[in-house]
Design an enzyme around this catalytic site. Sequence first.
Site, PDB file in Angstrom:
ATOM      1  N   ASN A   1      -1.709   0.089   7.056  1.00 43.42           N
ATOM      2  CA  ASN A   1      -1.112  -1.158   7.553  1.00 43.42           C
ATOM      3  C   ASN A   1      -0.261  -1.888   6.507  1.00 43.42           C
ATOM      4  OD1 ASN A   1      -3.283  -1.861   6.012  1.00 43.42           O
ATOM      5  ND2 ASN A   1      -4.441  -2.857   7.648  1.00 43.42           N
TER       6      ASN A   1
ATOM      7  N   ARG B   1      -1.636 -14.133   4.454  1.00 42.82           N
ATOM      8  CA  ARG B   1      -2.434 -13.423   5.474  1.00 42.82           C
ATOM      9  C   ARG B   1      -1.740 -13.528   6.840  1.00 42.82           C
ATOM     10  NH1 ARG B   1      -6.869 -10.170   4.321  1.00 42.82           N
ATOM     11  NH2 ARG B   1      -7.745 -10.797   6.318  1.00 42.82           N
TER      12      ARG B   1
ATOM     13  N   GLU C   1      -9.707 -10.279  -7.631  1.00 41.90           N
ATOM     14  CA  GLU C   1      -8.738  -9.178  -7.525  1.00 41.90           C
ATOM     15  C   GLU C   1      -7.642  -9.285  -8.604  1.00 41.90           C
ATOM     16  OE1 GLU C   1      -7.590  -9.251  -3.359  1.00 41.90           O
ATOM     17  OE2 GLU C   1      -9.642  -8.770  -2.734  1.00 41.90           O
TER      18      GLU C   1
ATOM     19  N   ARG D   1       2.704  -6.251   9.562  1.00 43.37           N
ATOM     20  CA  ARG D   1       1.986  -5.183  10.275  1.00 43.37           C
ATOM     21  C   ARG D   1       2.474  -5.057  11.719  1.00 43.37           C
ATOM     22  NH1 ARG D   1      -3.910  -6.881   7.775  1.00 43.37           N
ATOM     23  NH2 ARG D   1      -3.852  -5.559   5.898  1.00 43.37           N
TER      24      ARG D   1
ATOM     25  N   THR E   1      -5.452  -6.960  10.888  1.00 38.56           N
ATOM     26  CA  THR E   1      -5.786  -5.687  10.225  1.00 38.56           C
ATOM     27  C   THR E   1      -5.367  -4.485  11.074  1.00 38.56           C
ATOM     28  OG1 THR E   1      -7.704  -6.771   9.240  1.00 38.56           O
ATOM     29  CG2 THR E   1      -7.702  -4.361   9.229  1.00 38.56           C
TER      30      THR E   1
ATOM     31  N   LYS F   1       0.835  -1.197   0.000  1.00 38.52           N
ATOM     32  CA  LYS F   1       0.000   0.000   0.000  1.00 38.52           C
ATOM     33  C   LYS F   1       0.879   1.260   0.000  1.00 38.52           C
ATOM     34  CE  LYS F   1      -3.909  -2.167   2.447  1.00 38.52           C
ATOM     35  NZ  LYS F   1      -4.781  -1.974   3.653  1.00 38.52           N
TER      36      LYS F   1
ATOM     37  N   HIS G   1      -1.806  -5.549   1.655  1.00 37.80           N
ATOM     38  CA  HIS G   1      -3.111  -6.185   1.435  1.00 37.80           C
ATOM     39  C   HIS G   1      -2.872  -7.613   0.953  1.00 37.80           C
ATOM     40  CE1 HIS G   1      -7.084  -7.133  -0.197  1.00 37.80           C
ATOM     41  NE2 HIS G   1      -6.464  -7.546  -1.283  1.00 37.80           N
TER      42      HIS G   1
ATOM     43  N   PHE H   1     -15.638   4.533   7.433  1.00 35.25           N
ATOM     44  CA  PHE H   1     -14.221   4.846   7.224  1.00 35.25           C
ATOM     45  C   PHE H   1     -13.833   4.799   5.749  1.00 35.25           C
ATOM     46  CE2 PHE H   1     -14.293   0.221   8.211  1.00 35.25           C
ATOM     47  CZ  PHE H   1     -13.637  -0.291   7.093  1.00 35.25           C
TER      48      PHE H   1
ATOM     49  N   TYR I   1     -12.348  -2.573  -3.172  1.00 32.32           N
ATOM     50  CA  TYR I   1     -12.953  -2.628  -1.836  1.00 32.32           C
ATOM     51  C   TYR I   1     -14.475  -2.527  -1.908  1.00 32.32           C
ATOM     52  CZ  TYR I   1      -8.477  -2.364   0.713  1.00 32.32           C
ATOM     53  OH  TYR I   1      -7.244  -2.627   1.254  1.00 32.32           O
TER      54      TYR I   1
HETATM   55  P1  IDP Z   1      -7.616  -6.645   5.727  1.00 31.60           P
HETATM   56  O1  IDP Z   1      -6.842  -5.628   4.927  1.00 31.60           O
HETATM   57  O2  IDP Z   1      -6.840  -7.101   6.942  1.00 31.60           O
HETATM   58  O3  IDP Z   1      -8.151  -7.778   4.885  1.00 31.60           O
HETATM   59  P2  IDP Z   1     -10.325  -5.468   5.750  1.00 31.60           P
HETATM   60  O4  IDP Z   1     -11.328  -5.620   6.850  1.00 31.60           O
HETATM   61  O5  IDP Z   1     -10.610  -6.131   4.441  1.00 31.60           O
HETATM   62  O6  IDP Z   1      -8.886  -5.898   6.345  1.00 31.60           O
HETATM   63  O7  IDP Z   1     -10.175  -3.887   5.518  1.00 31.60           O
HETATM   64  C1  IDP Z   1      -9.501  -3.390   4.412  1.00 31.60           C
HETATM   65  C2  IDP Z   1      -8.641  -2.221   4.829  1.00 31.60           C
HETATM   66  O8  IDP Z   1      -9.490  -1.145   5.265  1.00 31.60           O
HETATM   67  C3  IDP Z   1      -7.733  -2.482   6.032  1.00 31.60           C
HETATM   68  O9  IDP Z   1      -6.524  -3.128   5.679  1.00 31.60           O
HETATM   69  C4  IDP Z   1      -7.491  -1.077   6.536  1.00 31.60           C
HETATM   70  O10 IDP Z   1      -6.525  -0.376   5.732  1.00 31.60           O
HETATM   71  C5  IDP Z   1      -8.860  -0.427   6.318  1.00 31.60           C
HETATM   72  N1  IDP Z   1      -9.737  -0.539   7.502  1.00 31.60           N
HETATM   73  C6  IDP Z   1     -10.391  -1.661   7.930  1.00 31.60           C
HETATM   74  N2  IDP Z   1     -11.125  -1.411   9.030  1.00 31.60           N
HETATM   75  C7  IDP Z   1     -10.954  -0.103   9.312  1.00 31.60           C
HETATM   76  C8  IDP Z   1     -11.462   0.769  10.353  1.00 31.60           C
HETATM   77  O11 IDP Z   1     -12.230   0.371  11.238  1.00 31.60           O
HETATM   78  N3  IDP Z   1     -11.039   2.069  10.325  1.00 31.60           N
HETATM   79  C9  IDP Z   1     -10.197   2.548   9.361  1.00 31.60           C
HETATM   80  N4  IDP Z   1      -9.705   1.774   8.367  1.00 31.60           N
HETATM   81  C10 IDP Z   1     -10.067   0.463   8.338  1.00 31.60           C
END
Ligand code: IDP
Length: 138
Positions: free
Chosen positions: A118, A86, A132, A103, A92, A9, A121, A58, A50
Amino acid sequence: MEKTFFIIKPDGVRRGLVGEVLKRIEQRGLQLDRLELRTAPDESLIDKHYEALVDKDFYPNLRNYMTSGPLVVGVISGVEAISCWRAMMGATNPAQAQPGTIRGNFAQSPEKGKAIENIVHGSDSPESAEREIALWFS
Ligand code: IDP
Protein backbone atom coordinates in the site's frame (compact mmCIF):
# COMPACT_ATOMS: atom_id res chain seq x y z
CA MET A 1 4.66 21.61 15.38
CA GLU A 2 4.42 17.83 15.38
CA LYS A 3 6.83 15.39 13.75
CA THR A 4 6.00 12.11 12.09
CA PHE A 5 7.95 9.33 10.43
CA PHE A 6 7.07 8.07 6.95
CA ILE A 7 8.21 5.34 4.56
CA ILE A 8 7.73 5.07 0.82
CA LYS A 9 7.57 1.27 0.80
CA PRO A 10 9.33 -0.91 -1.81
CA ASP A 11 6.27 -1.04 -4.11
CA GLY A 12 6.19 2.78 -4.13
CA VAL A 13 9.85 3.00 -5.11
CA ARG A 14 9.57 0.16 -7.65
CA ARG A 15 6.57 1.79 -9.32
CA GLY A 16 8.23 5.18 -9.62
CA LEU A 17 5.98 6.92 -7.10
CA VAL A 18 8.68 8.62 -5.00
CA GLY A 19 8.27 11.94 -6.81
CA GLU A 20 4.46 11.74 -6.60
CA VAL A 21 4.51 11.10 -2.84
CA LEU A 22 7.10 13.82 -2.12
CA LYS A 23 5.14 16.25 -4.28
CA ARG A 24 2.03 15.67 -2.19
CA ILE A 25 3.99 16.22 1.05
CA GLU A 26 5.42 19.48 -0.25
CA GLN A 27 2.18 20.73 -1.77
CA ARG A 28 0.31 20.06 1.47
CA GLY A 29 2.76 22.36 3.21
CA LEU A 30 4.36 19.73 5.43
CA GLN A 31 8.03 20.32 6.03
CA LEU A 32 10.56 17.67 5.04
CA ASP A 33 13.05 17.39 7.93
CA ARG A 34 14.88 14.23 6.82
CA LEU A 35 14.90 12.07 3.70
CA GLU A 36 16.96 9.00 2.81
CA LEU A 37 16.92 6.13 0.34
CA ARG A 38 17.75 2.84 2.04
CA THR A 39 18.87 0.31 -0.53
CA ALA A 40 18.92 -2.83 1.60
CA PRO A 41 16.61 -2.67 4.63
CA ASP A 42 17.52 -5.58 6.88
CA GLU A 43 15.04 -7.99 8.43
CA SER A 44 15.89 -7.15 12.04
CA LEU A 45 15.11 -3.47 11.49
CA ILE A 46 11.75 -4.37 9.93
CA ASP A 47 11.03 -6.72 12.88
CA LYS A 48 11.67 -3.84 15.30
CA HIS A 49 9.66 -1.38 13.23
CA TYR A 50 6.64 -3.72 13.14
CA GLU A 51 7.19 -5.19 16.64
CA ALA A 52 3.44 -5.07 17.37
CA LEU A 53 2.69 -7.22 14.29
CA VAL A 54 5.39 -9.93 14.39
CA ASP A 55 2.95 -12.53 15.78
CA LYS A 56 0.35 -12.00 13.04
CA ASP A 57 -0.23 -14.70 10.40
CA PHE A 58 0.57 -12.22 7.63
CA TYR A 59 3.84 -11.04 9.21
CA PRO A 60 6.23 -13.26 7.15
CA ASN A 61 4.64 -11.83 3.99
CA LEU A 62 4.90 -8.31 5.38
CA ARG A 63 8.60 -8.79 6.17
CA ASN A 64 9.30 -10.20 2.68
CA TYR A 65 7.50 -7.24 1.14
CA MET A 66 9.33 -4.64 3.24
CA THR A 67 12.75 -6.16 2.44
CA SER A 68 11.98 -6.72 -1.26
CA GLY A 69 13.79 -3.60 -2.50
CA PRO A 70 14.91 -0.08 -1.70
CA LEU A 71 12.67 2.13 0.37
CA VAL A 72 12.62 5.83 1.20
CA VAL A 73 12.39 6.96 4.83
CA GLY A 74 11.84 10.44 6.14
CA VAL A 75 10.59 12.76 8.84
CA ILE A 76 7.99 15.44 8.19
CA SER A 77 6.69 18.12 10.49
CA GLY A 78 3.69 20.41 10.62
CA VAL A 79 0.57 21.19 12.63
CA GLU A 80 -1.08 17.83 13.41
CA ALA A 81 1.40 16.18 11.04
CA ILE A 82 0.59 12.66 12.29
CA SER A 83 -3.13 12.71 11.53
CA CYS A 84 -2.64 14.89 8.45
CA TRP A 85 -0.22 12.36 6.89
CA ARG A 86 -2.41 9.38 7.92
CA ALA A 87 -5.36 11.05 6.15
CA MET A 88 -3.23 11.65 3.05
CA MET A 89 -2.21 7.93 3.06
CA GLY A 90 -5.77 6.56 3.23
CA ALA A 91 -7.03 3.31 4.79
CA THR A 92 -4.66 0.35 5.26
CA ASN A 93 -6.66 -1.85 2.89
CA PRO A 94 -6.64 -0.12 -0.51
CA ALA A 95 -10.16 -1.43 -1.23
CA GLN A 96 -11.36 0.84 1.58
CA ALA A 97 -9.06 3.81 0.85
CA GLN A 98 -10.86 6.93 -0.37
CA PRO A 99 -10.09 8.11 -3.91
CA GLY A 100 -7.76 11.10 -3.61
CA THR A 101 -5.62 9.46 -0.95
CA ILE A 102 -2.24 7.95 -1.89
CA ARG A 103 -3.48 4.41 -1.28
CA GLY A 104 -6.86 5.20 -2.82
CA ASN A 105 -5.22 6.48 -6.00
CA PHE A 106 -2.29 4.12 -6.46
CA ALA A 107 -2.77 0.82 -4.59
CA GLN A 108 -4.78 -2.32 -5.20
CA SER A 109 -5.95 -4.87 -2.64
CA PRO A 110 -3.98 -8.13 -2.69
CA GLU A 111 -5.20 -11.65 -3.23
CA LYS A 112 -5.92 -13.53 0.00
CA GLY A 113 -2.80 -14.57 1.88
CA LYS A 114 -0.51 -11.89 0.45
CA ALA A 115 0.86 -8.78 2.13
CA ILE A 116 -1.10 -5.60 1.56
CA GLU A 117 1.21 -3.51 -0.65
CA ASN A 118 0.00 0.00 0.00
CA ILE A 119 2.83 2.38 -1.00
CA VAL A 120 3.34 4.30 2.25
CA HIS A 121 3.72 4.09 6.01
CA GLY A 122 3.08 6.74 8.65
CA SER A 123 3.39 6.66 12.44
CA ASP A 124 0.04 6.35 14.22
CA SER A 125 0.77 8.31 17.44
CA PRO A 126 3.32 10.71 18.96
CA GLU A 127 4.84 7.76 20.86
CA SER A 128 5.28 5.65 17.72
CA ALA A 129 6.64 8.65 15.79
CA GLU A 130 9.30 9.16 18.45
CA ARG A 131 10.14 5.46 18.58
CA GLU A 132 10.28 5.06 14.78
CA ILE A 133 12.40 8.20 14.22
CA ALA A 134 14.89 6.95 16.84
CA LEU A 135 14.90 3.46 15.31
CA TRP A 136 15.50 4.52 11.70
CA PHE A 137 17.74 7.53 12.31
CA SER A 138 19.75 6.45 15.35
P1 IDP B 1 -1.04 0.98 8.58
O1 IDP B 1 0.15 0.78 7.69
O2 IDP B 1 -2.22 1.54 7.82
O3 IDP B 1 -0.72 1.74 9.85
P2 IDP B 1 -1.03 -1.51 10.17
O4 IDP B 1 -2.24 -2.20 10.72
O5 IDP B 1 -0.08 -0.88 11.13
O6 IDP B 1 -1.54 -0.47 9.04
O7 IDP B 1 -0.26 -2.63 9.31
C1 IDP B 1 1.03 -2.41 8.85
C2 IDP B 1 1.16 -2.93 7.44
O8 IDP B 1 1.00 -4.36 7.45
C3 IDP B 1 0.07 -2.45 6.47
O9 IDP B 1 0.34 -1.17 5.93
C4 IDP B 1 0.11 -3.52 5.41
O10 IDP B 1 1.23 -3.36 4.52
C5 IDP B 1 0.35 -4.78 6.25
N1 IDP B 1 -0.91 -5.44 6.66
C6 IDP B 1 -1.78 -5.01 7.63
N2 IDP B 1 -2.82 -5.86 7.76
C7 IDP B 1 -2.61 -6.86 6.87
C8 IDP B 1 -3.35 -8.05 6.53
O11 IDP B 1 -4.41 -8.36 7.08
N3 IDP B 1 -2.83 -8.83 5.54
C9 IDP B 1 -1.65 -8.53 4.90
N4 IDP B 1 -0.92 -7.43 5.20
C10 IDP B 1 -1.39 -6.59 6.17
